[in-house]
Design a protein around this motif. Structure first.
Motif, PDB file in Angstrom:
ATOM      1  N   ALA A  35     -22.770 145.368  55.129  1.00  0.00           N
ATOM      2  CA  ALA A  35     -22.039 144.411  54.278  1.00  0.00           C
ATOM      3  C   ALA A  35     -23.029 143.649  53.398  1.00  0.00           C
ATOM      4  O   ALA A  35     -22.782 143.431  52.209  1.00  0.00           O
ATOM      5  N   PHE A  36     -24.159 143.274  53.977  1.00  0.00           N
ATOM      6  CA  PHE A  36     -25.175 142.530  53.223  1.00  0.00           C
ATOM      7  C   PHE A  36     -25.810 143.415  52.141  1.00  0.00           C
ATOM      8  O   PHE A  36     -25.951 143.007  50.988  1.00  0.00           O
ATOM      9  N   ILE A  37     -26.151 144.649  52.549  1.00  0.00           N
ATOM     10  CA  ILE A  37     -26.772 145.571  51.585  1.00  0.00           C
ATOM     11  C   ILE A  37     -25.821 145.818  50.415  1.00  0.00           C
ATOM     12  O   ILE A  37     -26.234 145.845  49.253  1.00  0.00           O
ATOM     13  N   ASN A  38     -24.541 145.991  50.737  1.00  0.00           N
ATOM     14  CA  ASN A  38     -23.536 146.230  49.696  1.00  0.00           C
ATOM     15  C   ASN A  38     -23.562 145.102  48.661  1.00  0.00           C
ATOM     16  O   ASN A  38     -23.549 145.350  47.456  1.00  0.00           O
ATOM     17  N   LEU A  39     -23.636 143.879  49.158  1.00  0.00           N
ATOM     18  CA  LEU A  39     -23.667 142.724  48.253  1.00  0.00           C
ATOM     19  C   LEU A  39     -24.940 142.696  47.415  1.00  0.00           C
ATOM     20  O   LEU A  39     -24.902 142.474  46.210  1.00  0.00           O
ATOM     21  N   VAL A  40     -26.056 142.935  48.087  1.00  0.00           N
ATOM     22  CA  VAL A  40     -27.347 142.832  47.411  1.00  0.00           C
ATOM     23  C   VAL A  40     -27.550 144.010  46.455  1.00  0.00           C
ATOM     24  O   VAL A  40     -28.090 143.851  45.361  1.00  0.00           O
ATOM     25  N   PHE A  41     -27.094 145.192  46.880  1.00  0.00           N
ATOM     26  CA  PHE A  41     -27.316 146.401  46.083  1.00  0.00           C
ATOM     27  C   PHE A  41     -26.652 146.291  44.709  1.00  0.00           C
ATOM     28  O   PHE A  41     -27.282 146.544  43.684  1.00  0.00           O
ATOM     29  N   ILE A  42     -25.381 145.902  44.717  1.00  0.00           N
ATOM     30  CA  ILE A  42     -24.634 145.849  43.457  1.00  0.00           C
ATOM     31  C   ILE A  42     -25.301 144.872  42.490  1.00  0.00           C
ATOM     32  O   ILE A  42     -25.542 145.199  41.333  1.00  0.00           O
ATOM     33  N   THR A  43     -25.616 143.692  42.998  1.00  0.00           N
ATOM     34  CA  THR A  43     -26.202 142.693  42.102  1.00  0.00           C
ATOM     35  C   THR A  43     -27.596 143.116  41.641  1.00  0.00           C
ATOM     36  O   THR A  43     -27.982 142.891  40.494  1.00  0.00           O
ATOM     37  N   SER A  44     -28.362 143.782  42.535  1.00  0.00           N
ATOM     38  CA  SER A  44     -29.702 144.208  42.102  1.00  0.00           C
ATOM     39  C   SER A  44     -29.618 145.342  41.100  1.00  0.00           C
ATOM     40  O   SER A  44     -30.488 145.461  40.234  1.00  0.00           O
ATOM     41  N   LEU A  45     -28.587 146.165  41.228  1.00  0.00           N
ATOM     42  CA  LEU A  45     -28.437 147.248  40.259  1.00  0.00           C
ATOM     43  C   LEU A  45     -28.156 146.668  38.870  1.00  0.00           C
ATOM     44  O   LEU A  45     -28.788 147.043  37.883  1.00  0.00           O
ATOM     45  N   SER A 267     -21.798 142.079  29.231  1.00  0.00           N
ATOM     46  CA  SER A 267     -20.680 142.689  29.976  1.00  0.00           C
ATOM     47  C   SER A 267     -21.110 143.017  31.402  1.00  0.00           C
ATOM     48  O   SER A 267     -20.368 142.801  32.354  1.00  0.00           O
ATOM     49  N   PHE A 268     -22.360 143.539  31.529  1.00  0.00           N
ATOM     50  CA  PHE A 268     -22.859 143.864  32.868  1.00  0.00           C
ATOM     51  C   PHE A 268     -22.905 142.615  33.749  1.00  0.00           C
ATOM     52  O   PHE A 268     -22.550 142.662  34.922  1.00  0.00           O
ATOM     53  N   LEU A 269     -23.335 141.501  33.162  1.00  0.00           N
ATOM     54  CA  LEU A 269     -23.410 140.263  33.942  1.00  0.00           C
ATOM     55  C   LEU A 269     -22.022 139.810  34.391  1.00  0.00           C
ATOM     56  O   LEU A 269     -21.838 139.356  35.524  1.00  0.00           O
ATOM     57  N   SER A 270     -21.023 139.981  33.489  1.00  0.00           N
ATOM     58  CA  SER A 270     -19.650 139.608  33.857  1.00  0.00           C
ATOM     59  C   SER A 270     -19.129 140.513  34.967  1.00  0.00           C
ATOM     60  O   SER A 270     -18.522 140.050  35.939  1.00  0.00           O
ATOM     61  N   ILE A 271     -19.410 141.832  34.802  1.00  0.00           N
ATOM     62  CA  ILE A 271     -18.961 142.792  35.835  1.00  0.00           C
ATOM     63  C   ILE A 271     -19.635 142.460  37.161  1.00  0.00           C
ATOM     64  O   ILE A 271     -19.016 142.506  38.223  1.00  0.00           O
ATOM     65  N   ASN A 272     -20.923 142.089  37.081  1.00  0.00           N
ATOM     66  CA  ASN A 272     -21.679 141.729  38.281  1.00  0.00           C
ATOM     67  C   ASN A 272     -20.996 140.589  39.038  1.00  0.00           C
ATOM     68  O   ASN A 272     -20.846 140.638  40.261  1.00  0.00           O
ATOM     69  N   VAL A 273     -20.553 139.573  38.293  1.00  0.00           N
ATOM     70  CA  VAL A 273     -19.895 138.421  38.934  1.00  0.00           C
ATOM     71  C   VAL A 273     -18.617 138.886  39.634  1.00  0.00           C
ATOM     72  O   VAL A 273     -18.368 138.540  40.796  1.00  0.00           O
TER      73      VAL A 273
END
Lengths: 401, 243
Positions: A35-45, A267-273
């Motif tokens: 669950a943690f990796i999922n959160l960190v992975f998306i934002t780091s990508l 757009s990427f930053l918005s999608i990230n949020v």
């Protein structure tokens, strides 16, 4: 609350964790880690894509600051002196004058109308990293008057994104004809570069010396001067310093010049949020279910503890502590997996995008925020079922009703 | 001062009836069916009594004991323990009462699986004193029950009889006024059952503990000085005898 009572939740939880089923414990911690990796992975990508794009703009296209001619002028005159002044300015580590001219290029039977950039190759090296992205031939030399350096999107080839509007497979050593209003000249392709940034790779460079021969009136005139500084983020301060040093012109930062890329990264930053929010929600639900099932399965145990006189707050604290330990361990395992395996893997095999090769980039604030989110969710997930079970009738809890 | 504290302070009062239960009723609602588990039950238990409550399944014996042991509340009626109506106690006061004054032995031992024999015993004592004092007390109890070699064993590493002895030791560690036992031998073989009953007899006769035990084994009533038989939520027989 007595002091000895305060020790009991810690005593209980240490025993519960160290003596519980190792597989169940490992699985719970692993789920937290995922669950943690999922959160960190998306934002780091997304951070990686945005950072990669920004770096490409700075390194391959614009430098940090662009000095343009004054609004009523076409060129920056006395460019070499202006470049020298710029180099003496605080924060500046490099400057390169560029002179853009319109031209038509003939290569075999193909014709392309493209702007040509005349540069001092040595100065250009101080602001851009194109010289490190040569895939064929070599970088231009300052005194090369009949050599041209082209990007992969101009040279073309079967796997090139803009092949249809390129020379469809030009190579080093081949010649092309450059036609300008002031004259025509045959150039030899000296080098082909590939920065993996379509905008940067669509450019054609000749040396200042070559332009001097083709259009002597443009000698020491620049259409822009690119400035590289020692640290991204100091652009405004540098512009102020340049103005103070008497550099005349209009000033843009790399961010102003980013154009379409700026919209894409925004757009990427918005999608990230949005994705981060959804990720936290999914993590919250997953963690809640895992801990809820765990505590519900211990309903009888909680009933027994209450029956023998253990106060409900002690029981609740024990299970909240258990959730804290699970989530902390999950964050630690997740961190180890993320920085030990996932980040290095994507360093070697980055995501290939038309803007850049994106690697995973995590900034400390994002990381801490997500670790805190996981732990907070886990604490709430532990507390809610613990409150629920400690409020049940003791006999119902013991009998598992 | 809390009511629990008052109960402690009045321990030396000359009250022959340790528990007085008056007109207890308890009804369970199972869907549309109402089961009257206790119907106007009145009973008193004296200090030093060994009371055995018997009856068929569903007679209400466990319900009565759960109410007397402050694990459940009656729908109506009073339960006076040591001179105080415990049905009116607040939740935290009931918890304190269970911890300090009542000991409970469950049919299925009800030990905490992740705690060792020693830790299971010392847990209630840790609520009232230091870790060290609780450990010393628990070790002494283990020795008393002949289980000192099993101190570090988890419940899963002990036999049924040993587990029940640990449960008894846990119930006794805070020196309760009354010991409640709900079919304590139901899951034991005959040898272990005899041993456990022997412990109860010793606790009652030699140590003076008041014991209330639920059973449906007739031969387990022989040690009791008081026999209460229940049927359909009512006390149908209540006799004192010399043993």
């Amino acid at each position: 609350m007595k002091r000895n009572e305060l020790k009991i939740p810690f005593f209980l939880i240490w025993r519960f964790i160290t003596r519980s089923n190792k597989w169940t414990l490992s699985l719970t911690i692993f789920l937290m880690a995922i669950a943690f990796i999922n959160l960190v992975f998306i934002t780091s990508l997304f951070n990686g894509i945005v950072d990669g794009s920004n770096n490409q703009i700075i390194n391959a296209l614009t430098g940090h600051v662009i000095v343009n001619p004054l609004t009523n002028q076409d060129y920056i005159g006395n460019a070499s002196n202006v470049v020298a002044t710029i180099r003496r300015t605080t924060n500046v580590v490099g400057a390169s004058a560029q002179t853009q001219v319109s031209a038509t290029l003939h290569y075999k039977t193909l014709h392309l109308s493209r702007p040509i950039l005349a540069i001092n190759p040595n100065d250009e090296k101080t602001v851009s990293d194109i010289s490190t992205h040569m895939i064929e031939g070599k970088y231009l030399s300052a005194n090369d008057t009949d050599g041209v350096m082209i990007g992969i999107q101009v040279a073309g080839g079967p796997d090139v994104e803009l092949n249809s509007t390129s020379f469809k497979g030009a190579h080093v050593g081949e010649t092309l004809e450059l036609i300008m209003p002031t004259g025509t000249k045959t150039f030899t392709i000296r080098g082909i570069f590939n920065t993996k940034f379509v905008n940067a790779d669509s450019r054609i460079f000749v040396s200042e010396a070559a332009l001097k021969e083709l259009a002597p009136t443009l000698t020491d005139k620049a259409t822009s001067i690119l400035v590289r500084i020692n640290k991204t983020g100091r652009e405004d301060a540098t512009i102020a310093a340049l103005k103070a040093n008497g550099v005349q012109g209009t000033f843009d930062t790399w961010h102003d010049a980013a154009g379409l890329i700026k919209s894409v990264t925004k757009s990427f930053l918005s999608i990230n949020v949005i994705i981060s929010f959804v990720g936290i929600l999914i993590a919250a639900i997953t963690i809640f279910i895992v801990i809820y099932i765990d505590i519900t399965n211990k309903k009888r145990q909680i009933g027994i503890l209450r029956a023998i006189g253990i106060k409900p707050w002690i029981i609740r604290m024990a299970y909240v502590l258990q959730s804290a330990v699970y989530s902390f361990a999950g964050v630690l395992v997740g961190t180890a997996l993320f920085f030990g395996i996932i980040v290095p893997y994507f360093q070697i095999h980055p995501f290939v995008l038309p803007i850049c090769d994106a690697v995973l980039v995590i900034n400390p604030t994002d990381y801490i925020l997500r670790a805190e989110a996981i732990m907070l969710v886990a604490l709430i997930s532990g507390l809610i079922p613990a409150i629920f079970v400690t409020r049940m009738k003791i006999l119902n809890a013991i009998l598992g009703k | 001062m809390s009511k629990t504290a008052t109960l402690q302070g009045e321990e030396n009062m000359d009250i022959s009836s340790l528990i007085i239960a008056k007109d207890l009723t308890k009804t369970y609602h199972l869907g549309e069916v109402s089961v009257h588990a206790l119907e106007h039950v009145t009973i008193d238990i004296n200090r030093g009594d060994f009371v055995v409550i018997t009856g068929r399944n569903g007679a209400g014996k466990s319900t009565l004991m759960h109410n007397l042991a402050v694990l459940d509340r009656p729908d109506s009626g009073e339960i006076i323990i040591n001179g105080h109506d415990v049905t009116k106690l607040k939740k935290y006061e009931r918890t304190e009462l269970r911890l300090q004054k009542l000991g409970y032995i469950f049919q299925e031992y009800a030990l905490i699986a992740e705690l060792s024999a020693l830790e299971n015993i010392m847990l209630p004592a840790m609520m009232l004193g230091s870790f060290k004092a609780a450990k010393e007390k628990a070790l002494a109890m283990l020795k008393q029950f002949g289980l000192e070699d099993h101190a570090t064993h988890l419940p899963s590493q002990l036999s049924g009889g040993q587990q029940q002895k640990i449960a008894i030791a846990r119930a006794l560690i805070n020196d309760p006024m009354i010991l409640f036992a709900d079919e304590p031998t139901a899951n034991l073989d005959s040898v272990a059952a005899k041993e456990v009953l022997g412990i109860f007899r010793h606790l009652n006769r030699d140590a003076g503990h008041t014991i209330v035990m639920v059973t449906h084994e007739q031969d387990e009533t022989i040690h009791a000085n008081r026999l209460v038989e229940m049927a359909d939520g009512k006390v149908v027989r209540d006799e004192r005898r010399n043993v």
